[in-house]
Design a protein around this motif. Structure first.
Motif, PDB file in Angstrom:
ATOM      1  N   MET A 129      -7.713   4.604  -4.610  1.00  0.00           N
ATOM      2  CA  MET A 129      -8.795   5.280  -3.969  1.00  0.00           C
ATOM      3  C   MET A 129      -8.219   6.564  -3.438  1.00  0.00           C
ATOM      4  O   MET A 129      -7.066   6.743  -3.242  1.00  0.00           O
ATOM      5  CB  MET A 129      -8.961   4.193  -2.741  1.00  0.00           C
ATOM      6  CG  MET A 129     -10.151   4.982  -1.666  1.00  0.00           C
ATOM      7  SD  MET A 129     -11.772   5.053  -2.597  1.00  0.00           S
ATOM      8  CE  MET A 129     -12.226   3.295  -2.694  1.00  0.00           C
ATOM      9  N   ASP A 130      -8.964   7.607  -3.860  1.00  0.00           N
ATOM     10  CA  ASP A 130      -8.935   8.999  -3.360  1.00  0.00           C
ATOM     11  C   ASP A 130      -9.578   9.461  -2.194  1.00  0.00           C
ATOM     12  O   ASP A 130     -10.532   8.675  -1.850  1.00  0.00           O
ATOM     13  CB  ASP A 130      -9.247   9.985  -4.891  1.00  0.00           C
ATOM     14  CG  ASP A 130      -8.673   9.765  -5.832  1.00  0.00           C
ATOM     15  OD1 ASP A 130      -7.341   9.233  -6.094  1.00  0.00           O
ATOM     16  OD2 ASP A 130      -9.132   9.553  -6.944  1.00  0.00           O
ATOM     17  N   GLY A 131      -8.977  10.275  -1.440  1.00  0.00           N
ATOM     18  CA  GLY A 131      -9.354  11.030  -0.339  1.00  0.00           C
ATOM     19  C   GLY A 131      -9.148  12.410  -0.345  1.00  0.00           C
ATOM     20  O   GLY A 131      -8.635  12.910  -1.159  1.00  0.00           O
ATOM     21  N   THR A 132      -9.829  13.187   0.590  1.00  0.00           N
ATOM     22  CA  THR A 132      -9.744  14.439   0.784  1.00  0.00           C
ATOM     23  C   THR A 132      -9.493  14.797   2.340  1.00  0.00           C
ATOM     24  O   THR A 132     -10.356  14.420   3.269  1.00  0.00           O
ATOM     25  CB  THR A 132     -10.865  15.418   0.223  1.00  0.00           C
ATOM     26  OG1 THR A 132     -10.923  15.107  -1.258  1.00  0.00           O
ATOM     27  CG2 THR A 132     -10.648  16.864   0.309  1.00  0.00           C
ATOM     28  N   PHE A 154      -5.730  13.568  -1.652  1.00  0.00           N
ATOM     29  CA  PHE A 154      -4.539  12.552  -1.603  1.00  0.00           C
ATOM     30  C   PHE A 154      -4.872  11.314  -2.173  1.00  0.00           C
ATOM     31  O   PHE A 154      -6.080  11.291  -2.392  1.00  0.00           O
ATOM     32  CB  PHE A 154      -4.015  12.506  -0.276  1.00  0.00           C
ATOM     33  CG  PHE A 154      -4.908  11.789   0.803  1.00  0.00           C
ATOM     34  CD1 PHE A 154      -5.040  10.529   0.889  1.00  0.00           C
ATOM     35  CD2 PHE A 154      -5.781  12.591   1.439  1.00  0.00           C
ATOM     36  CE1 PHE A 154      -5.934   9.941   1.897  1.00  0.00           C
ATOM     37  CE2 PHE A 154      -6.872  12.114   2.356  1.00  0.00           C
ATOM     38  CZ  PHE A 154      -6.812  10.865   2.646  1.00  0.00           C
ATOM     39  N   GLY A 155      -4.033  10.173  -2.263  1.00  0.00           N
ATOM     40  CA  GLY A 155      -4.428   9.100  -3.089  1.00  0.00           C
ATOM     41  C   GLY A 155      -4.048   8.192  -2.061  1.00  0.00           C
ATOM     42  O   GLY A 155      -2.714   8.122  -1.798  1.00  0.00           O
ATOM     43  N   VAL A 156      -4.463   6.722  -2.307  1.00  0.00           N
ATOM     44  CA  VAL A 156      -3.992   5.313  -1.717  1.00  0.00           C
ATOM     45  C   VAL A 156      -4.083   4.791  -2.751  1.00  0.00           C
ATOM     46  O   VAL A 156      -5.216   4.189  -3.474  1.00  0.00           O
ATOM     47  CB  VAL A 156      -4.860   5.258  -0.575  1.00  0.00           C
ATOM     48  CG1 VAL A 156      -4.165   3.780   0.324  1.00  0.00           C
ATOM     49  CG2 VAL A 156      -4.953   6.233   0.691  1.00  0.00           C
ATOM     50  N   THR A 157      -3.047   3.772  -2.995  1.00  0.00           N
ATOM     51  CA  THR A 157      -3.004   2.641  -4.153  1.00  0.00           C
ATOM     52  C   THR A 157      -2.482   1.344  -3.596  1.00  0.00           C
ATOM     53  O   THR A 157      -1.542   1.226  -2.876  1.00  0.00           O
ATOM     54  CB  THR A 157      -1.896   3.112  -5.085  1.00  0.00           C
ATOM     55  OG1 THR A 157      -2.290   4.343  -5.762  1.00  0.00           O
ATOM     56  CG2 THR A 157      -1.985   1.961  -6.292  1.00  0.00           C
ATOM     57  N   ALA A 158      -3.170   0.342  -3.765  1.00  0.00           N
ATOM     58  CA  ALA A 158      -3.031  -1.131  -3.475  1.00  0.00           C
ATOM     59  C   ALA A 158      -2.029  -1.619  -4.778  1.00  0.00           C
ATOM     60  O   ALA A 158      -2.785  -1.884  -5.852  1.00  0.00           O
ATOM     61  CB  ALA A 158      -3.981  -1.918  -2.787  1.00  0.00           C
ATOM     62  N   VAL A 185       0.700  -1.081   0.195  1.00  0.00           N
ATOM     63  CA  VAL A 185      -0.086  -0.175   0.033  1.00  0.00           C
ATOM     64  C   VAL A 185       0.771   1.098  -0.124  1.00  0.00           C
ATOM     65  O   VAL A 185       1.937   1.216   0.843  1.00  0.00           O
ATOM     66  CB  VAL A 185      -0.851  -0.086   1.314  1.00  0.00           C
ATOM     67  CG1 VAL A 185      -1.919   1.258   1.318  1.00  0.00           C
ATOM     68  CG2 VAL A 185      -1.901  -1.137   1.123  1.00  0.00           C
ATOM     69  N   VAL A 186       0.533   2.126  -1.016  1.00  0.00           N
ATOM     70  CA  VAL A 186       1.427   3.350  -1.040  1.00  0.00           C
ATOM     71  C   VAL A 186       0.412   4.497  -1.182  1.00  0.00           C
ATOM     72  O   VAL A 186      -0.762   4.378  -1.441  1.00  0.00           O
ATOM     73  CB  VAL A 186       2.289   3.528  -2.116  1.00  0.00           C
ATOM     74  CG1 VAL A 186       3.437   2.355  -2.146  1.00  0.00           C
ATOM     75  CG2 VAL A 186       1.441   3.171  -3.330  1.00  0.00           C
ATOM     76  N   THR A 187       0.916   5.717  -0.640  1.00  0.00           N
ATOM     77  CA  THR A 187       0.225   6.950  -0.731  1.00  0.00           C
ATOM     78  C   THR A 187       0.903   7.929  -1.603  1.00  0.00           C
ATOM     79  O   THR A 187       2.221   7.815  -1.763  1.00  0.00           O
ATOM     80  CB  THR A 187       0.045   7.569   0.740  1.00  0.00           C
ATOM     81  OG1 THR A 187       1.384   7.638   1.156  1.00  0.00           O
ATOM     82  CG2 THR A 187      -0.506   6.730   1.890  1.00  0.00           C
ATOM     83  N   ASN A 188       0.076   8.734  -2.018  1.00  0.00           N
ATOM     84  CA  ASN A 188       0.537   9.900  -2.865  1.00  0.00           C
ATOM     85  C   ASN A 188      -0.181  11.102  -2.609  1.00  0.00           C
ATOM     86  O   ASN A 188      -1.427  11.317  -2.277  1.00  0.00           O
ATOM     87  CB  ASN A 188       0.207   9.399  -4.289  1.00  0.00           C
ATOM     88  CG  ASN A 188      -1.123   9.218  -4.723  1.00  0.00           C
ATOM     89  OD1 ASN A 188      -1.797  10.143  -5.061  1.00  0.00           O
ATOM     90  ND2 ASN A 188      -1.531   7.751  -4.803  1.00  0.00           N
ATOM     91  N   GLN A 224       1.032  18.907  -0.191  1.00  0.00           N
ATOM     92  CA  GLN A 224       0.749  19.717   0.965  1.00  0.00           C
ATOM     93  C   GLN A 224       0.346  19.098   2.307  1.00  0.00           C
ATOM     94  O   GLN A 224      -0.021  19.415   3.468  1.00  0.00           O
ATOM     95  CB  GLN A 224      -0.550  20.498   0.620  1.00  0.00           C
ATOM     96  CG  GLN A 224      -0.352  21.519  -0.357  1.00  0.00           C
ATOM     97  CD  GLN A 224      -1.761  22.392  -0.830  1.00  0.00           C
ATOM     98  OE1 GLN A 224      -2.647  22.238  -0.104  1.00  0.00           O
ATOM     99  NE2 GLN A 224      -1.466  23.419  -1.659  1.00  0.00           N
ATOM    100  N   LEU A 225       0.550  17.634   2.102  1.00  0.00           N
ATOM    101  CA  LEU A 225       0.343  16.734   3.243  1.00  0.00           C
ATOM    102  C   LEU A 225       1.577  15.939   3.557  1.00  0.00           C
ATOM    103  O   LEU A 225       2.376  15.419   2.285  1.00  0.00           O
ATOM    104  CB  LEU A 225      -1.042  15.954   2.918  1.00  0.00           C
ATOM    105  CG  LEU A 225      -2.418  16.825   2.890  1.00  0.00           C
ATOM    106  CD1 LEU A 225      -3.423  15.483   2.346  1.00  0.00           C
ATOM    107  CD2 LEU A 225      -2.547  17.312   4.300  1.00  0.00           C
ATOM    108  N   LYS A 226       1.530  15.713   4.782  1.00  0.00           N
ATOM    109  CA  LYS A 226       2.583  14.699   5.214  1.00  0.00           C
ATOM    110  C   LYS A 226       1.871  13.483   5.733  1.00  0.00           C
ATOM    111  O   LYS A 226       1.009  13.372   6.822  1.00  0.00           O
ATOM    112  CB  LYS A 226       3.396  15.006   6.421  1.00  0.00           C
ATOM    113  CG  LYS A 226       4.242  13.887   7.088  1.00  0.00           C
ATOM    114  CD  LYS A 226       5.012  14.532   8.240  1.00  0.00           C
ATOM    115  CE  LYS A 226       6.124  13.309   8.922  1.00  0.00           C
ATOM    116  NZ  LYS A 226       6.685  13.903   9.935  1.00  0.00           N
ATOM    117  N   LEU A 227       1.885  12.406   4.685  1.00  0.00           N
ATOM    118  CA  LEU A 227       1.187  11.199   5.072  1.00  0.00           C
ATOM    119  C   LEU A 227       2.226  10.026   5.193  1.00  0.00           C
ATOM    120  O   LEU A 227       3.097   9.959   5.124  1.00  0.00           O
ATOM    121  CB  LEU A 227       0.608  10.647   3.245  1.00  0.00           C
ATOM    122  CG  LEU A 227      -0.420  11.738   2.936  1.00  0.00           C
ATOM    123  CD1 LEU A 227      -0.669  11.334   1.356  1.00  0.00           C
ATOM    124  CD2 LEU A 227      -1.611  12.155   3.533  1.00  0.00           C
TER     125      LEU A 227
END
Length: 448
Positions: A207-210, A193-197, A145-148, A153-156
């Protein structure tokens, strides 16, 4: 003789969600017409169907049975070979029933799903999301699982990023999102931001989030401050226009009432003092009249005895108490502390102060208890108690007598003390040490 069975193909392959069929040949080896019942044994019986389930065969006759396998496309049927058996039961010869055995190879399939809860969050400094990785396939899947952050503007951060998800299970990850910048006031900022599996040999699942970043100062703060300020202004106006005048009026009324009460009390004390003065004057006039009467009845000799034309004032024993030499002395006490308040120690006039033939006429007394002893002090004339008081009632107290106390030689002056608790600082001996100072005159017998 029962029946014999043969399976046309013992190895079958099927994709979950699809179907595969196998043919089973059944022969009646008996000498009678027989009825045969077919069913499936093994783990595949839940998703296998036999057609027909019952058939009648003449002796030596053959029949065909079709077996259809349709494994569901979910994680309930794991990938791999699943053994099965087609059982044929004879009605006429049950012991000679037979089973045709084979295996179905269930092919693997992947169904990887990704969820984000919540998809949109609100925060001022940090937001927390939950990432759910669900494996609805029929074999274990290694996942990364990775984040982007497209706008940077965000520290994930994830609590862990690599895992293996078993079929029919879900894995839960904590995702923390912290904005790099903060602001005190202003409109909300939407930070995507986004999350990828990622799984081997499979396309990525996204999957996208805000994160909706809010101002540091709560929106209700300024309206609340304005409300408080307005309330303060209203209270101040009420204070200066209504409350303060009322309080001042009440204070003036209370002060006026207190002043009137004090004035009335002072007037009452003045009236009492005036009445006492009148009573003393009447008493003095009565005494002077009595002296004049005694002088008139006593003749010229008595008149000569009074230098002013009046006779001498005497007590009931004939002692002249109107004149004499002045005397001052002090009786100090040194009483032991004792629990019984009825026990007294007696202290007398120092030797040589009062001659044996003189009468003591007391006009002033000063009581002294500087250390604050507790107990009782009594002044006695002979066996009679003239005055008694508690030591704790005074530190210094004086008396002036309009009618003096007289002490004849056969009724001497004594001071008695009952000490219960010495004051502070207590002497090393632990005794009460009050004292009495006396002032008066020494008078002798009236000349005959």
């Amino acid at each position: 003789m029962g029946a014999t069975t043969s399976l046309a193909s013992r190895q079958l392959s099927v994709t979950p969600g699809q179907a595969v069929e196998a043919t089973v040949l059944v022969r009646n080896n008996g000498t009678l017409v027989d009825q045969f019942t077919m069913d499936i044994v093994g783990d595949s019986r839940e998703w296998a169907e036999v057609t027909p389930r019952v058939m009648n065969l003449m002796p030596g006759q053959d029949g065909e049975v079709t077996v259809r396998f349709t494994p569901p496309r979910n994680s309930s049927v794991p990938a791999g070979q699943v053994p099965f058996g087609v059982r044929v039961l004879s009605r006429e010869d049950p012991p000679n029933s037979s089973v045709a055995e084979g295996a179905v190879d269930v092919e693997p399939f992947m169904d990887l799903q990704l969820e984000l809860s919540p998809k949109s969050s609100r925060c001022r400094t940090r937001a927390v999301h939950e990432v759910v990785v669900e494996n609805s396939g029929n074999y274990p899947i290694p996942v990364e699982v990775v984040t982007n952050d497209p706008e940077e503007q965000l520290k994930l951060s994830l609590d862990h990023s690599t895992l293996t998800v078993q079929p029919g299970t879900s894995a839960f990850l904590k995702l923390r999102a912290k904005p790099y910048d903060r602001f005190l006031r202003g409109p909300d900022k939407r930070l995507p931001f986004g999350v990828t599996a990622l799984a081997p040999d499979q396309p990525p699942v996204n999957m996208d989030g805000t994160v909706v970043q809010q101002q540091m100062l709560p929106k209700w703060l300024l309206p609340a401050a304005a409300t408080v300020l307005a309330a303060a202004v209203v209270l101040a106006v009420l204070w200066f226009t209504l409350v303060k005048p009322t309080v001042q009026t009440a204070a003036r009324e209370a002060g006026k009432s207190a002043a009137e009460e004090a004035q009335a009390e002072l007037q009452e004390q003045a009236n009492l003092a005036e009445r006492r003065a009148v009573a003393a004057e009447e008493k003095a006039n009565s005494a002077a009249k009595k002296v004049d009467e005694m002088a008139a009845g006593g003749g010229a000799g008595a008149g000569a005895a009074g230098a002013g034309g009046r006779g001498a004032t005497t007590d009931d024993q004939g002692v002249d108490i109107s004149n004499g030499s002045a005397v001052d002395f002090r009786i100090t006490t040194d009483a032991d502390a004792q629990p019984d308040p009825a026990e007294f120690e007696s202290f007398t006039v120092p030797d040589g102060v009062i001659p044996a033939d003189k009468t003591l006429v007391l006009t002033d007394i000063i009581l002294q208890n500087p250390r604050g002893d507790s107990g009782t002090l009594a002044i006695k004339r002979g066996d009679d108690v003239l005055y008694a008081t508690g030591l704790q009632n005074f530190r210094d107290m004086d008396f002036h007598f309009l009618e003096p106390w007289t002490f004849s030689p056969d009724q001497p002056l004594t001071v008695e003390v009952s000490c219960q608790l010495p004051g502070a600082p207590a002497p090393a001996t632990g005794k009460c040490t009050p004292a009495v100072s006396f002032s008066g005159r020494l008078s002798g017998p009236t000349p005959s």
